[in-house]
Design an enzyme around this catalytic site. Structure first.
Site, PDB file in Angstrom:
ATOM      1  N   HIS A  36       0.898  -0.962   0.121  1.00  0.00           N
ATOM      2  CA  HIS A  36       0.039  -0.061  -0.045  1.00  0.00           C
ATOM      3  C   HIS A  36       0.943   1.100   0.031  1.00  0.00           C
ATOM      4  CE1 HIS A  36      -2.877  -2.878   1.987  1.00  0.00           C
ATOM      5  NE2 HIS A  36      -3.291  -2.919   0.894  1.00  0.00           N
ATOM      6  N   GLU A  79       1.185   4.231   2.644  1.00  0.00           N
ATOM      7  CA  GLU A  79       1.915   3.645   3.913  1.00  0.00           C
ATOM      8  C   GLU A  79       3.425   3.598   4.187  1.00  0.00           C
ATOM      9  OE1 GLU A  79       0.168  -0.229   4.651  1.00  0.00           O
ATOM     10  OE2 GLU A  79      -1.887   0.702   4.304  1.00  0.00           O
ATOM     11  N   HIS A  88       3.443  -2.467   7.177  1.00  0.00           N
ATOM     12  CA  HIS A  88       2.412  -1.818   6.738  1.00  0.00           C
ATOM     13  C   HIS A  88       2.141  -0.739   7.648  1.00  0.00           C
ATOM     14  CE1 HIS A  88       0.238  -4.067   3.611  1.00  0.00           C
ATOM     15  NE2 HIS A  88       1.149  -5.126   3.906  1.00  0.00           N
ATOM     16  N   GLU A 133       2.207  -3.872  11.406  1.00  0.00           N
ATOM     17  CA  GLU A 133       1.512  -2.715  11.145  1.00  0.00           C
ATOM     18  C   GLU A 133       2.153  -1.256  12.450  1.00  0.00           C
ATOM     19  OE1 GLU A 133      -0.885  -1.780   9.375  1.00  0.00           O
ATOM     20  OE2 GLU A 133      -1.562  -3.819   8.796  1.00  0.00           O
TER      21      GLU A 133
END
Length: 375
Positions: free
Chosen positions: A167, A170, A260, A336
């Site tokens: 992504h 990010e 991410h 994350e």
């Protein structure tokens, strides 16, 4: 001089609705190319030095993750090197940024950007190192290079894979890889030197070059969410995943990390593979040992907050870490980091930023070392 808002630069993204009065600037978030996704923004404001500016993002409620605006603060910079947080409010419909620029030119962004130029410099650092080599994996949809950084001896017993920025918005993910590679290439780093006695690293710092340059949050130039393409990637829609997946099958994989950023949760956490069918007790023990070691290595990492194991039930094996965990039966995690701040260790001025992401990348070497030594 009249004020001016522009986004015609690397990763720039905004739509101007009204910009004739600095105290009432109206903007819209721009959609990802070929996709109905919006959240990333990055633009330049000129001509408002010393003027209290009110910038209203009118369509914030239609963002991909509207809960991400709660307790969120935008970042700003005068030199695109130092980024700081500015007052930001969300009323459930409109995101409002309030700031008085100290200079004639100021940049605002969703998170601290990681430029394509810096990406190329990072690859150059790897190529000129004593243990690194850059490989070409192919072309993206737009024709950009997709590169792999290989660190260490390819005949090493353990194969460690790290990918980032599926992504593209990010950007903390590539900051993480930047810090990890800096540590791994440091001749004076004893953890790195010991690691390379056991393992070779295959690192893709940017899985989505097109989306990064275009200023997308989640998709590539064809509108594909790359982290939903791992079961059946195609040369037309997701050549980036196809190339990387083929290379992983060629090399094998003993440990996999997919890096991410999370829009809503103000914490650093991982999502594992415990929900996969056939997930063994040995896999559970190895996954838990990695997580426990990571907690010791970094106070920024925690395990109290994260995703429920059932979050991706429908499309589970389309995700990189689930596909790899299922295929290679290895420790395979999605890491994350927050767009906001780490609520456990908040920083009023900077929030979570590129530097903290990079330090987390350095810290990950310790649990990786423990994992490859035990295996």
């Amino acid at each position: 001089m009249p004020i001016k808002i522009s986004d015609q630069f690397d990763a720039g993204a905004i739509e101007v609705v009204r910009a004739d009065n600095p105290e009432s600037i109206e903007l819209n978030l721009r959609k990802d190319s070929h996709a109905d996704v919006l959240q990333w923004f990055y633009f330049r404001l000129q001509g408002a030095r010393g003027t209290p500016c009110i910038l209203r993002l009118l369509n914030a409620a239609h963002a991909a993750f509207p809960h991400g605006w709660e307790n969120y603060r935008a970042v700003a910079s005068y030199d695109r090197k130092t980024w700081f947080r500015v007052p930001t409010a969300y009323d459930g419909q409109v995101l409002t940024v309030s700031h008085t620029p100290e200079h004639d030119s100021v940049y605002y962004a969703y998170f601290e950007p990681y430029s394509w130029e810096r990406h190329l410099e990072l690859l150059g650092k790897v190529e000129s190192s004593h243990v690194g080599h850059v490989q070409d994996l192919g072309r993206t949809v737009d024709g950009r290079d997709l590169n792999l950084a290989m660190i260490g001896d390819p005949t090493a017993t353990k194969k460690v894979w790290v990918i980032a920025r599926q992504h593209p918005g990010e950007t903390m993910a590539e900051w993480f890889v930047d810090g990890m590679l800096d540590a791994l290439l440091d001749r004076a780093n004893p953890i790195a030197r010991r690691l390379l006695q056991y393992a070779v690293f295959y690192v893709v710092p940017n899985m989505n070059p097109d989306g990064s340059v275009r200023g997308n949050l989640r998709t590539n130039a064809a509108g594909a969410n790359l982290n939903r393409e791992w079961m059946a990637p195609s040369a037309e829609r997701s050549p980036e995943v196809l190339a990387v997946r083929n290379k992983i099958h060629e090399t094998g994989c003993d440990l996999f990390l997919d890096i991410h950023g999370d829009e809503s949760l103000p914490y650093v956490f991982v999502a594992g593979c415990e929900m996969l069918e056939g997930f063994s007790r040995q896999q559970q023990d190895e996954q838990q040992a990695f997580i426990d070691s990571f907690r010791q290595a970094s106070a920024d990492f925690q395990t109290r907050h994260g995703y429920a194991a059932s979050k991706y039930k429908e499309d589970m094996l389309q995700l990189a870490s689930k596909y790899i965990g299922h295929t290679f039966k290895c420790v395979s995690l999605t890491l994350e980091m927050p767009f906001k701040d780490n609520a456990d260790l908040p920083d009023e001025k900077y929030g979570w930023d590129g530097a903290r992401s990079a330090r987390l990348g350095e810290a990950i070497l310790q649990p990786i070392l423990q994992a490859v030594q035990k295996g």
